[in-house]
Scaffold this active site. Structure first.
Site, short mmCIF file in Angstrom:
data_model
loop_
_atom_site.label_atom_id
_atom_site.label_comp_id
_atom_site.label_asym_id
_atom_site.label_seq_id
_atom_site.Cartn_x
_atom_site.Cartn_y
_atom_site.Cartn_z
N GLU A 221 20.97 -64.60 -38.28
CA GLU A 221 20.51 -65.51 -37.22
C GLU A 221 19.76 -66.63 -37.92
OE1 GLU A 221 21.07 -65.25 -33.94
OE2 GLU A 221 22.14 -63.34 -34.03
N CYS A 255 14.02 -72.00 -33.34
CA CYS A 255 15.34 -72.19 -33.98
C CYS A 255 16.30 -73.01 -33.12
CB CYS A 255 15.96 -70.84 -34.31
SG CYS A 255 16.07 -69.76 -32.87
#
Ligand code: NAD
Length: 479
Positions: A221, A255
Site C-alpha cells: 500500500e 496517502c
C-alpha cells in the site's frame, strides 16, 4: 538508525523465537471457527474503545493531531471495519461453489478460503493506529497468526499499540515488535507466508525485493501524486471545499490526499477565491488564527518539515505564486495551508508526492492536456474528478488509471468497506478492506470432489476414435 527508546526492540533471536512459536501455532489458528475469530476481533474492539483517550493522547504527543480527527480517521474507520467484518465473516469463510465443465459432470467444485499462515504487517506513521489495526482485522478474520512492526516515527502511538496487542493476544497468535528499519530488516529475513506493507514507494521496493528472495506474496500500500481534475461543468464552491478538506486533513499527510489540482484556465481565479474561503472557514480567517488552530496537526518530523519548506521555496523560485499560506514555523514544525498558483508540470513540486498541506494549482486549456500530464506520471493511488457532466466523467475514467476514484469528493472511497482499497503500478500492489482484506490474507484453494459417475474415465487410454469425438464436441460446444 534505531531510536534511543528501543527497550522493546528485540534481538534477532527474540524475533525468531516468536516467529517459531507462531509457525507451530498457525495450523491450530487456521482451524478456528468464524465465531472464535469474531470473539478475538470483538476483544480488540472493546480494548480500543475503552482506551480511546489514551490513543488520542499518544497521537497528540506524536504530532499534535486533533482529538476529533483521531475519532474520525483512526477510531471510526477501525471500528467500522470491525463491525463490517463481524457482520460478514461467516459468509466470507464459507467455501464458494463453482461450476464444472461438461467433461467433469458429476463432480463438485469449490473454492476454500484458507489462511496464508504467519503474516507480517509493517505500518506507516501517518495513520499509525488504523493502518496497522485494519489489516490486522482482515488477517485475524482469515485465520492467520500475525507479527506487526509499527512506525518508529510515532513512538507514543507505537507504544500504545504494543500495550493493546499484548492485552488482547498471546504472542503465538499476534505479536508486535517496535523499532525502525533495522527491526523491519530483521523481520524481512524470515519466511513469512505474506507481507503486508504500508509506506513509501521507496521502501516498498526494498520490501518486495526481500520478499522475492523467499517467494513471499506481498501487498504493498504505497503513495504517489493523486490529481484532482476540475471539469468546466464542476460546481466550483463544492469542488474547492472538498479538495481543501482532503488536502488539509492530517496536514496533508494522507496517502490519498489530492496532491495537485488541474483547473480550466478561465476558472482558476474563481477556484482560488473559493479555496481561500474554505481554508478561512475551516481553520480561521487569518494566518495567526490558523497557526493557533488545534484542528491542524503538525508535520511528523524535522526531515519531513525541511523537505516541505525546501519544496515550497523551490516552487517559488521556479515561478509559482503563493496565493495563501506559505508560513513555516520551524519550532513547531507547522506548515500553513498553502495555495500555489502558476505551477507548471515541469516544476520540482510536480515530481514527488507532497505529503503536506500545500496545494499546487495547474491550469489547462483542453482535457487532452490533462490526460497527457497524468499519463506521463506514475499511476496514482487516487484520482478525483469534479464534474456535473456524466459523459465527460466516464471519458476521464477511461483515459486515466488510479487505485481508486471519487467523483465530486476526495478521500471518502477509502471509508467504504464494500470497496477494495489499494494502488496500481507504483502506487501499490493488491488491496484490502472488507471482503478484499479477507481475500488478501487468504489462499483461495481449489477443491474438486469427483462424483460416482466418472466421466473422465471415458478418456483414459487405450485411446479410441470415440474419445476424439468427445473431445472435439467438448472443444467446440462446451467448456
Ligand atoms: P516509510 O516507507 O518511510 O516507512 C514505512 C515503514 O517501513 C515503517 O514502519 C518503517 O520503519 C519501515 N521502513 C523504513 N525503512 C525501511 C527499510 N529500509 N526496510 C524495511 N522497512 C523499512 O513510509 P512512511 O513515511 O511511514 O509513510 C508515508 C508514505 O506511506 C507515503 O508515501 C504515503 O503515501 C504512504 N502511505 C500509503 C498508504 C496506502 O494505504 N497506500 C497509507 C499511508 C501511507
Amino acid at each position: 538508525m534505531e531510536p534511543e527508546n528501543q527497550t522493546l526492540s528485540l534481538s534477532s533471536q527474540a524475533i525468531q523465537e516468536v516467529f517459531k512459536k507462531q509457525k507451530t501455532n498457525h495450523f491450530k489458528t487456521a482451524q478456528t471457527t468464524a465465531e472464535e475469530r469474531i470473539q478475538k476481533i470483538l476483544k480488540l474492539k472493546t480494548t480500543c474503545l475503552s482506551r480511546a483517550d489514551d490513543l488520542k493522547k499518544a497521537l497528540h504527543m506524536d504530532f499534535k493531531k486533533s482529538a476529533l480527527e483521531v475519532d474520525l480517521s483512526e477510531i471510526y474507520s477501525t471500528i467500522a471495519e470491525i463491525n463490517f467484518t463481524v457482520r460478514n465473516l461467516k459468509k466470507w469463510m464459507k467455501p464458494t461453489r463453482v461450476g464444472n465443465p461438461v467433461l467433469m459432470t458429476g463432480s463438485k467444485s469449490q473454492v476454500y478460503y484458507e489462511p496464508k499462515g504467519v503474516v507480517l504487517i509493517i505500518g506507516p506513521w501517518n495513520y499509525p493506529f488504523s493502518l496497522v489495526i485494519i489489516p490486522l482485522i482482515s488477517a485475524i478474520a482469515a485465520g492467520n497468526c500475525v507479527i506487526i512492526k509499527p512506525s518508529e516515527l510515532t513512538e507514543n502511538t507505537s507504544r500504545f499499540l504494543t500495550e493493546i496487542i499484548r492485552d488482547c493476544f498471546s504472542e503465538d497468535e499476534v505479536a508486535i515488535f517496535e523499532g525502525g528499519s533495522e527491526t523491519a530488516q530483521k523481520l524481512l529475513t524470515l519466511p513469512f507466508d505474506h507481507i503486508f506493507f504500508t509506506g513509501s514507494t521507496r521502501v516498498g521496493r526494498i520490501v518486495m525485493e526481500a520478499a522475492a528472495k523467499q517467494l513471499i506474496p506481498v501487498t504493498l500500500e504505497l503513495g504517489g501524486k493523486s490529481p484532482a481534475i476540475i471539469h468546466p461543468s464542476a460546481h466550483l464552491p463544492q469542488a474547492a471545499s472538498r479538495i481543501v478538506w482532503g488536502k488539509c486533513l492530517n496536514a496533508g499527510q494522507t496517502c490519498v490526499a489530492p496532491d495537485y489540482v488541474l483547473v480550466p484556465e478561465d476558472l482558476k481565479d474563481s477556484f482560488i477565491a473559493e479555496a481561500k474561503k474554505t481554508i478561512e472557514s475551516l481553520y480561521g480567517p487569518t494566518e495567526k488564527d490558523r497557526q493557533k488552530s488545534s484542528d491542524l496537526c503538525r508535520i511528523i518530523s524535522q526531515p519531513h518539515y525541511e523537505r516541505l519548506k525546501k519544496l515550497t521555496q523551490k516552487a517559488v523560485t521556479d515561478g509559482a505564486q503563493i496565493e495563501l499560506g506559505g508560513i513555516f514555523d520551524d519550532g513547531e514544525k507547522y506548515v500553513s495551508p498553502t495555495l500555489l498558483s502558476n505551477v507548471h508540470a515541469s516544476h520540482a513540486i510536480m515530481e514527488e508526492e507532497i505529503f503536506g498541506p500545500i496545494l499546487p494549482i495547474l491550469t489547462y486549456k483542453s482535457l487532452d492536456e490533462v490526460y497527457q500530464l497524468i499519463q506521463s506520471k506514475s499511476k496514482p493511488l487516487a484520482l478525483y474528478i469534479f464534474s456535473q457532466d456524466k459523459k465527460q466523467i466516464q471519458d476521464t475514467i477511461k483515459k486515466t488509471t488510479a487505485g481508486g476514484t471519487c467523483i465530486n469528493a476526495t478521500l471518502v472511497h477509502l471509508a467504504n468497506p464494500h470497496l477494495p482499497f489499494g494502488g496500481v503500478g507504483q502506487s501499490g500492489v493488491g488491496n484490502y478492506h472488507g471482503y478484499f482484506g479477507f481475500k488478501t490474507f487468504s489462499h483461495e484453494r481449489a477443491v474438486l470432489r469427483q462424483g460416482v459417475f466418472d466421466s473422465v474415465r471415458l478418456l483414459y487410454p487405450p485411446y479410441q476414435n470415440y474419445q476424439k469425438k468427445i473431445i472435439d464436441l467438448a472443444t467446440r460446444f462446451f467448456t
